[in-house]
Motif scaffolding. Structure first.
Motif, PDB file in Angstrom:
ATOM      1  N   PRO A 156       0.829  -1.214   0.000  1.00 57.04           N
ATOM      2  CA  PRO A 156       0.000   0.000   0.000  1.00 57.04           C
ATOM      3  C   PRO A 156       0.865   1.267   0.000  1.00 57.04           C
ATOM      4  O   PRO A 156       1.992   1.274   0.528  1.00 57.04           O
ATOM      5  CB  PRO A 156      -0.808  -0.120   1.293  1.00 57.04           C
ATOM      6  CG  PRO A 156      -0.892  -1.605   1.525  1.00 57.04           C
ATOM      7  CD  PRO A 156       0.441  -2.139   1.082  1.00 57.04           C
ATOM      8  N   VAL A 157       0.338   2.312  -0.602  1.00 51.95           N
ATOM      9  CA  VAL A 157       1.095   3.565  -0.741  1.00 51.95           C
ATOM     10  C   VAL A 157       1.631   4.065   0.602  1.00 51.95           C
ATOM     11  O   VAL A 157       2.790   4.489   0.700  1.00 51.95           O
ATOM     12  CB  VAL A 157       0.201   4.645  -1.397  1.00 51.95           C
ATOM     13  CG1 VAL A 157       0.907   5.995  -1.378  1.00 51.95           C
ATOM     14  CG2 VAL A 157      -0.138   4.259  -2.826  1.00 51.95           C
ATOM     15  N   ASN A 158       0.830   3.983   1.619  1.00 51.29           N
ATOM     16  CA  ASN A 158       1.234   4.517   2.946  1.00 51.29           C
ATOM     17  C   ASN A 158       1.770   3.435   3.881  1.00 51.29           C
ATOM     18  O   ASN A 158       1.875   3.655   5.091  1.00 51.29           O
ATOM     19  CB  ASN A 158       0.044   5.221   3.607  1.00 51.29           C
ATOM     20  CG  ASN A 158      -0.445   6.405   2.792  1.00 51.29           C
ATOM     21  OD1 ASN A 158       0.363   7.149   2.227  1.00 51.29           O
ATOM     22  ND2 ASN A 158      -1.756   6.585   2.714  1.00 51.29           N
ATOM     23  N   SER A 159       2.129   2.279   3.334  1.00 52.66           N
ATOM     24  CA  SER A 159       2.621   1.191   4.167  1.00 52.66           C
ATOM     25  C   SER A 159       3.983   1.530   4.777  1.00 52.66           C
ATOM     26  O   SER A 159       4.833   2.153   4.126  1.00 52.66           O
ATOM     27  CB  SER A 159       2.758  -0.077   3.319  1.00 52.66           C
ATOM     28  OG  SER A 159       3.417  -1.091   4.053  1.00 52.66           O
ATOM     29  N   PRO A 160       4.212   1.116   6.011  1.00 53.97           N
ATOM     30  CA  PRO A 160       5.528   1.328   6.638  1.00 53.97           C
ATOM     31  C   PRO A 160       6.590   0.362   6.122  1.00 53.97           C
ATOM     32  O   PRO A 160       7.774   0.493   6.470  1.00 53.97           O
ATOM     33  CB  PRO A 160       5.238   1.090   8.123  1.00 53.97           C
ATOM     34  CG  PRO A 160       4.098   0.120   8.123  1.00 53.97           C
ATOM     35  CD  PRO A 160       3.249   0.509   6.950  1.00 53.97           C
TER      36      PRO A 160
END
Length: 364
Positions: free
Chosen positions: A155-159
């Motif tokens: 996901p785009v905002n994944s850590p």
């Protein structure tokens, strides 16, 4: 008493008269038909016979069907269908082409084994799993690796910043696919095993939904799913297969179809190679042609085109050896129930020479 006898004689004579009358009418009708046939022109009779059957001893040849998997990627196979050149070529052999769709390679080979498909296009792993299940498939030709067209999305905002961060995470992929194989390679490169992640077996359409809804932490998938996810800003590429992939794709068929219709396979490979070269040399035209198929705009497809190397490759001993390594790998991981001798699915080099385009053979 005399009156009664007279009446019987009358009715008997009447019955005879009716019988004679019916006979006479039938005879006249038959005679009329015979005379009419005699007066019919010889050309008319011959024409009617010809229309009924060109050769009274032979039945008209029926058009047969060859089922070739439909590609919805930026491939020469998709171009081949859209251009219609194969349809015209095979029509001369008495075949009509159908293009059924399948979610991924494993589903194709299940259909191939169940006589629901004649020619498949998959990565290296589906044939191995199919052979392990006892399917008598035949490898027909191979391709360039094109590893950049397969990517691990997060996901785009994944850590998650690296493959090592996948430990303990949910990773979606189609079982027995190139995504499955490259995940193994990526994890090994990071010092991890397949058991260090939670494998979520999903076909591409289902994985797409799960990934978009945040139900999985990563997804190993191929184009055009990768670019669609990037454009919709739901995913980013953690790593692609350029440095991971050491295998290629295969076209395959069933042993039964190969033995029955080698001329169809030869024609298919020849037309496919022409489409491969055209696709390589006409990126703009290909982008326009396949925009509806891939659901991506032409400018995006022109950029994506650079991820691919087009043109068939011949089956060689090196190809067979590498495919055996793949089979051994899956067995060592406990992913297939028995050892597979992949050579059982390959032809002799002499047999390949009979069906492979000459310019492809020249690459050996």
């Amino acid at each position: 008493m005399q009156y009664t006898n007279t009446k019987l004689v009358f009715w008997n004579s009447l019955k005879v008269t009716r019988r004679h009358l019916l006979f006479t009418v039938g005879y006249c009708l038959a005679l009329s038909t015979i005379l009419s046939s005699c007066n019919q022109s010889p050309n008319t009779t011959q024409s009617q016979q010809s229309a009924a059957s060109p050769n009274s001893n032979e039945k008209p040849a029926e058009t047969q069907v060859v089922r070739i998997v439909r590609s919805k990627q930026l491939t020469a196979l998709a171009v081949l269908e859209k251009q219609g050149t194969l349809d015209k070529r095979l029509a001369t052999l008495g075949f009509k082409v159908q293009w059924p769709e399948f979610a991924a390679g494993p589903q194709q080979l299940e259909a191939l084994n169940a006589n629901g498909l004649d020619i498949a296009s998959t990565a290296e792993s589906p044939p191995v799993f199919s052979q392990a299940a006892g399917a008598p498939l035949v490898y027909l030709a191979t391709t360039a690796p094109n590893g950049k067209a397969v990517s691990l999305l997060v996901p785009v905002n994944s850590p998650i910043k690296s493959v090592a961060d996948l430990k303990g995470k949910k990773v979606a992929f189609q079982k027995a696919s190139i995504g499955h194989y490259l995940l193994v390679k990526a994890l090994e490169g990071a010092g991890l095993k397949l058991t260090d992640v939670e494998s979520i077996f999903l076909a591409p359409p289902d994985a797409n939904v799960a990934f978009s809804q945040g139900k999985v932490d990563a997804w190993f998938i191929w184009e055009p799913f990768v670019t669609r996810a990037e454009q919709k800003k739901v995913g980013r590429v953690l790593v692609d297969g350029e440095k991971l992939r050491d295998t290629a794709n295969f076209y395959s068929t069933s042993r039964q179809f190969y033995q029955a219709h080698p001329e169809v396979i030869k024609a298919f490979l020849e037309e496919l190679q022409k489409a491969e070269l055209w696709t390589q040399n006409h990126p703009q035209e290909v982008a326009q042609l396949l925009a509806p198929v891939t659901q991506l705009d032409p400018p995006t497809l022109e950029i994506m085109h650079k991820k691919y190397e087009y043109g068939l490759r011949p089956i060689t001993e090196q190809v067979i050896t590498k495919q055996q390594e793949v089979a051994d790998k899956w067995y060592s991981l406990g992913q297939i129930p028995k050892k597979v001798n992949v050579r059982d699915g390959f032809l002799t080099l002499e047999d390949y020479a009979k069906i492979t385009p000459s310019e492809v053979l020249a690459k050996q």
